[in-house]
Write a protein that holds these residues in place. Structure first.
Motif, PDB file in Angstrom:
ATOM      1  N   THR A  36      -5.753  63.396 -39.831  1.00  0.00           N
ATOM      2  CA  THR A  36      -5.453  62.282 -38.938  1.00  0.00           C
ATOM      3  C   THR A  36      -3.959  62.360 -38.623  1.00  0.00           C
ATOM      4  OG1 THR A  36      -4.818  60.686 -40.640  1.00  0.00           O
ATOM      5  CG2 THR A  36      -7.176  60.873 -40.131  1.00  0.00           C
ATOM      6  N   SER A  83      -9.252  60.133 -33.256  1.00  0.00           N
ATOM      7  CA  SER A  83      -8.770  59.645 -34.552  1.00  0.00           C
ATOM      8  C   SER A  83      -8.614  60.773 -35.561  1.00  0.00           C
ATOM      9  CB  SER A  83      -9.730  58.584 -35.108  1.00  0.00           C
ATOM     10  OG  SER A  83     -11.025  59.128 -35.321  1.00  0.00           O
ATOM     11  N   HIS A  84      -9.417  61.832 -35.422  1.00  0.00           N
ATOM     12  CA  HIS A  84      -9.435  62.922 -36.397  1.00  0.00           C
ATOM     13  C   HIS A  84      -9.457  64.271 -35.678  1.00  0.00           C
ATOM     14  CE1 HIS A  84     -10.989  59.491 -38.662  1.00  0.00           C
ATOM     15  NE2 HIS A  84     -10.826  60.156 -39.788  1.00  0.00           N
TER      16      HIS A  84
END
Length: 280
Positions: free
Chosen positions: A64, A46-47
């Motif tokens: 992101t 996600s990151h």
């Protein structure tokens, strides 16, 4: 993307050695912001966190798929574990710099894992407006009878809505309308919504973080929102919390935080450096 760099995957905020939030961590490289946004997509996380060591301090940038973030708590946990693994010491301490903020961070090796903690920035708290609640809560699927007292807008870099619900079962059953929620958060400049259950006497809490506006419909672990909650609860006599997240996504995570009224918040979790993705 130019010369795809090697990416380390760190599972941040494990619960009893399991689960956690997979996070891409890599050394600072000359990439455009669009290319940086592709890193978490390619890594399946996600990151992504970009790490630059500058003398005794470390600078971090967080991305992101939708863009750069001024702060990311579980990304900070992941980066500190990454740096501690590379340093090879039992205990690693450094000064961390992110967008507009400088703070202390540390990581302590515990066999194959790292226990990580850092000092949160000042937390700003306010009551939400009727308009904010009127649009955001229905999009979350939180009905008036499920809502507990104490909804707040909290900010440690960017504002987000802290939404208490009465029980863990209510929390687990939430099924937000992500399109509607993203539009509502965008309208009020909110990062997302951190929904949590009432604290047990032990300080144990369950939470879910929804942030479709930044390309993360639901976050496995969100340490900065946990720091915001700790600051809010400190004013009501709760000085230490352990927050369980990620169960709805099949990746159990736990974030810990301690706070006292008017003081800084210490937040962190356990992390594991799991392996490197090499350019293909």
């Amino acid at each position: 993307m130019i010369d795809r760099p090697p990416v380390m995957i760190v599972r941040a905020c494990l619960r009893e050695g399991r689960g956690g939030s997979p996070t891409a961590v890599l050394d600072e490289v000359p990439l455009s912001d669009d290319e940086r946004c592709r890193v978490p997509v390619l890594a399946g996380t996600s990151h992504a966190v970009f790490v630059s060591v500058r003398g005794p301090a470390v600078s971090l940038r967080f991305f992101t798929a939708e863009g750069e973030l001024p702060a990311c708590g579980h990304g900070t946990v992941a980066a500190l574990a990454f740096l501690a693994e590379r340093a090879g010491d039992t205990e690693y301490r450094t000064t961390v710099r992110t967008a507009g903020r400088t703070f202390a961070g540390r990581a302590v090796r515990e066999k194959a894992l790292f226990r990580v903690a850092f000092t949160s920035g000042p937390v700003e708290l306010r009551e939400p407006t009727a308009a904010e609640c009127g649009l955001v809560l229905p999009a979350l699927g939180v009905t008036p009878h499920a809502l507990a007292p104490g909804t707040r807008v909290a900010s440690v870099g960017r504002a987000r809505l802290l939404v208490p619900v009465a029980t863990r079962s209510t929390l687990a059953a939430l099924a937000p309308d992500f399109e509607q929620l993203g539009a509502a958060c965008d309208r009020f400049g909110l990062l997302g919504c951190y929904v949590y259950s009432a604290p047990a006497r032990s300080g144990r809490i369950a939470a879910r973080m929804f942030a479709p506006s930044i390309g993360v419909p639901e976050d496995i672990a969100n340490a900065n929102s946990t720091a915001c909650l700790a600051a809010d609860l400190a004013g009501r006599g709760v000085t230490g919390i352990a927050v369980d997240m990620g169960d709805s996504l099949g990746s159990p995570a736990t974030i810990t935080a301690t706070a006292r009224p008017g003081a800084t918040v210490q937040v962190g979790g356990t992390a594991e450096v799991t392996g490197m993705i090499l350019p293909s």
